[in-house]
Design an enzyme around this catalytic site. Structure first.
Site, PDB file in Angstrom:
ATOM      1  N   GLU B  49       0.829  -1.220  -0.054  1.00 52.05           N
ATOM      2  CA  GLU B  49      -0.012  -0.166  -0.038  1.00 52.05           C
ATOM      3  C   GLU B  49       0.902   1.382  -0.067  1.00 52.05           C
ATOM      4  OE1 GLU B  49      -0.729  -2.552   2.144  1.00 52.05           O
ATOM      5  OE2 GLU B  49      -2.842  -3.209   1.780  1.00 52.05           O
ATOM      6  N   PHE B 111     -11.744  -7.206  13.593  1.00 50.63           N
ATOM      7  CA  PHE B 111     -10.568  -7.622  12.615  1.00 50.63           C
ATOM      8  C   PHE B 111     -10.081  -6.670  11.717  1.00 50.63           C
ATOM      9  CE2 PHE B 111      -9.079 -10.089   8.780  1.00 50.63           C
ATOM     10  CZ  PHE B 111      -7.860 -10.303   9.346  1.00 50.63           C
ATOM     11  N   GLN B 112      -8.834  -6.398  11.661  1.00 51.19           N
ATOM     12  CA  GLN B 112      -8.565  -5.261  10.642  1.00 51.19           C
ATOM     13  C   GLN B 112      -9.426  -3.844  10.990  1.00 51.19           C
ATOM     14  OE1 GLN B 112      -8.207  -7.031   6.607  1.00 51.19           O
ATOM     15  NE2 GLN B 112      -6.323  -7.749   6.895  1.00 51.19           N
ATOM     16  N   LYS B 161     -17.672  -0.829   5.211  1.00 48.14           N
ATOM     17  CA  LYS B 161     -17.926  -1.721   4.236  1.00 48.14           C
ATOM     18  C   LYS B 161     -19.534  -1.797   4.244  1.00 48.14           C
ATOM     19  CE  LYS B 161     -17.619  -6.817   3.701  1.00 48.14           C
ATOM     20  NZ  LYS B 161     -16.788  -6.995   2.373  1.00 48.14           N
ATOM     21  N   MET B 477      24.143   9.389   2.912  1.00 47.39           N
ATOM     22  CA  MET B 477      24.189  10.488   3.801  1.00 47.39           C
ATOM     23  C   MET B 477      24.317  10.387   5.092  1.00 47.39           C
ATOM     24  SD  MET B 477      23.754  13.658   3.023  1.00 47.39           S
ATOM     25  CE  MET B 477      22.669  14.376   1.389  1.00 47.39           C
TER      26      MET B 477
END
Lengths: 160, 563
Positions: B49, B111-112, B161, B477
């Site tokens: 993602e 969940f999630q 959802k 760096m």
């Protein structure tokens, strides 16, 4: 210097955390914060007292205005306004000092809202300085509990 | 007609002009994915993602349009946070659509489930949780409006959802009105006259341009002003491309790794016009010694940027393009009355002499490949016409210093947040925005490994993205800082265990090249750029090369370490 900001916001979930998150995230200081409804159910007003130099206050005001849910920000410090705070104090009181406490209550036009054998519960309203003075005077009797509301404020009507 | 939430969402995206959606499916967004085949919007399946959000960001920077990504709830959403913060710091318009658990489960540790609106509150311009399908179309409309208007930025919309599943009558909100949001675009006429007068009075003026010039498409007006009024121009990392890099008035970037000429010009100017820049610490160095002799004019669309880090003489809250055009209009009629060329000649000459005394340079070697040389060759081979994305660190600074950007929207780099792993997915997004253009990711061996999984995305979409790894086997760096300021204690910056990048390219079905000899750089780079499809070029460069000039953090701009 202490500033009192009146912040008109959209009354929707998360608006308080947007405002308080702004203060913590940018290291600004909140002395007190008060939220309440207005006549328009879609709008709430927050009264925030904060401290900082001119540049910091300017940033606070601009950053608040930048929040999408903030409708209006007014710095009441710059204008004539009425500032009020409410405090409730539970003070130790016995036969020896009760009269003295009541004299303080009287002088400051406070109210006794609850009494018991060894306690007095006092309610006071006033500006920040007055409340601090009351608290200062009653400390020597022993304050068992204190609850302060934080500031609410309103701009004075313009003189005709 | 009644539509489901998912259908309304996709219809709104279409009406907002969305052509590409970068995303990754999951349980909470299956309903949206279920409708996707019925939509004309192209979906690009990323491999992580973070790749989706950076690709949307790269798409936005290269095209000037809003980039959009779609991810699932929980980990899908949290994986975008770095990319959201990246876009926020650089004011990039992106809309992030996240799935959420069904509304009855919100707050139950389902969940999630994650409170992504809470998590992203400080790094989005605004965010929404849509709890009622009747709000959906309005919210999507507002999200796009907020993302692209005023000072642009990321806007997140959290979509439970069940809201995607239920149906309602679809009404497209023609207008977006928000009583609490009215960005000011128009410059104040009085302030414009003040600025014009300051320019007329100035003997040593300097333009310090930032990303706002590019966002507002103010580059043409800026170029006109600089050239007609004979004012030298420097820019921030975000501003590169807003003024032609081959113009004699161009000084290069300013700040920590800015040019000697640019930093000296800031120090000696009597007027600094800051346009769409925000006086970042990497630009100003020690703030109290920044532009000590100059009157400061600050043009910016965001009032909070003004008087935040420095106090300025003339603040001007406006869209940069409109402000620059208003200045042009103010100056143009009286152009003949003032001899700007003659008046500024000794100043322009002085600045150019600084440029000649200490140009951006490096010591060419016959045995090792200098990374700066590789970027120079890239510039020559592409004629300066490529879109260059970068990772973060030395690769980013060398790209910024040695590629002469001619046009806006051609340099894509994480300026504010400094996100390693940004460049490659951003290059993928840019390639979707500009299919016909050469897109190159100038990378380091460290940062390319942070989003290397997007090789699959690039290859399966037949993208011609070229990755040029300036491979020094170090987190260069940080190693440079350790060398200069931490007694050469190279703690955990040596990355000598690394994949074979050529084989890695081949494993993904791309083409890999390796360059180890100075004499081969030009030939193999040319071959790589001409090879169709995704290409990795592993260039083994001088391991301990440093980026110079360098102003140590917190020092004055004149305290430059030079080559």
């Amino acid at each position: 210097m202490r500033h009192t900001l009146s912040v008109t916001v959209e009354n929707e979930p998360g608006v308080l955390s947007r405002v308080s998150g702004l203060f913590t995230g940018r290291g600004f200081n909140i002395e007190s914060l008060n939220v309440g409804p207005t006549l328009d159910p879609g709008v709430s007003v927050m009264t925030i007292t904060t401290e900082g130099d001119e540049q910091i206050i300017e940033q606070i005001v601009k950053q608040l205005r930048k929040l999408i849910t903030v409708i209006k920000v007014v710095d009441l410090t710059e204008m004539k306004s009425v500032l009020r705070e409410l405090v409730m104090l539970k003070v130790n009181a016995n036969d020896a000092n009760r009269a003295e406490i009541l004299r303080v209550v009287d002088i400051f036009r406070c109210k006794v809202v609850d009494v018991s054998i060894d306690e007095l519960t006092i309610e006071a309203t006033g500006n920040h300085e007055k409340i601090s003075a009351i608290v200062g005077l009653l400390t020597r009797f022993g304050i068992k509990e204190i609850s302060r509301s934080g500031m609410v404020a309103m701009k004075r009507s313009t003189q005709g | 007609m009644e539509l489901t939430g998912a259908q309304i969402l996709l219809e709104c995206l279409k009406r907002e002009g969305v052509e590409v959606l970068f995303g990754f499916p999951g349980g909470a967004v299956i309903d949206i994915y279920n409708e996707l085949p019925n939509s004309s919007i192209k979906h690009v399946l990323v491999r992580h993602e973070q790749g989706a959000i950076h690709a949307a960001d790269g798409f936005a920077r290269a095209s000037g349009k809003v980039g959009v990504c779609l991810v699932t709830s929980g980990p899908g959403a949290t994986n975008t946070v770095t990319g959201i913060a990246t876009a926020y710091m650089d004011s990039i318009p992106v809309v992030i659509l996240t799935g959420q658990v069904p509304t009855p489960l919100i707050g139950n540790d389902a969940f999630q489930e994650v409170d992504i609106v809470g998590i992203t509150r400080p790094c989005t311009k605004h965010n929404y949780l849509v709890k009622d399908i009747r709000e959906l179309a309005h919210v999507i409309r507002q999200a796009f409006y907020l993302a692209k208007s005023g000072r642009p930025g990321p806007v997140l919309v959290d979509l439970p959802k069940d809201v995607m599943q239920v149906k309602t009558e679809f009404i497209w909100p023609e207008d977006v009105k928000m009583r609490s949001y009215n960005p000011n675009y128009k410059p104040h006429a009085g302030q414009i006259r003040k600025v014009a007068n300051l320019i007329r009075e100035a003997e040593r003026p300097l333009i310090y341009a930032g990303g706002g010039v590019i966002t507002s498409k103010g580059h043409e007006a800026l170029t006109w002003l600089a050239q007609k009024l004979h004012i030298p121009v420097t820019a921030t990392l975000m501003g590169l491309g807003c003024f032609p890099g081959d113009d004699p008035l161009w000084l290069g970037m300013l700040g920590m790794h800015g040019t000697y000429a640019a930093n000296m010009a800031v120090n000696n100017a009597d007027l600094v016009l800051a346009v769409g820049a925000r006086f970042d610490d990497r630009v100003t160095g020690k703030v109290s010694t920044f532009a000590p002799m100059a009157k400061l004019v600050h043009i910016d669309i965001d009032p909070t940027s003004i008087q935040k880090n420095v106090s300025v003489h003339v603040p001007l809250v406006a869209d940069c393009r409109l402000a620059l055009e208003a200045l042009k209009e103010e100056m143009e009629p009286t152009l003949e009355d003032y001899d700007f060329e003659g008046g500024h000649m000794s100043w322009v000459t002085k600045v150019q002499v600084w440029g000649k005394e200490h140009p951006l340079t490096y010591k060419q070697s016959e045995t090792t490949i200098k990374p700066q040389y590789v970027v120079e060759k890239l510039y020559e081979l592409t004629n300066g016409d490529a879109i260059i994305a970068t990772e973060v660190g030395q690769n980013q600074m060398w790209a910024a210093q040695f590629y002469k950007f001619k046009r806006p929207n051609t340099f894509l780099s994480s300026g504010g947040l400094g996100t390693m792993g940004y460049g490659f997915p951003a290059a993928i997004g840019a390639q979707f925005a500009c299919p016909g253009k050469m897109v190159i990711d100038v990378a380091g061996d460290g940062s390319i490994q942070m989003n290397i999984q997007e090789m699959a995305t690039s290859v399966c979409n037949n993208l011609g993205v070229k990755i040029v790894i300036l491979n020094n086997g170090y987190l260069g760096m940080v190693r440079q800082w350790q060398e200069l300021f931490y007694n050469r204690n190279y703690c955990e910056t040596c990355m000598d265990a690394q994949p074979d990048f050529v084989k890695l390219a081949e494993a993904y079905g791309a083409t890999g090249f390796r360059i180890t000899e100075v004499g081969d750089v030009e030939r193999i780079l040319k071959q790589a750029l001409e090879t169709p499809g995704t290409v990795i070029v592993d260039v083994r460069v001088e391991r301990e090369e440093n980026v110079y000039p360098m102003v140590p953090a917190g020092a004055s701009l004149t305290d430059m370490l030079l080559v």
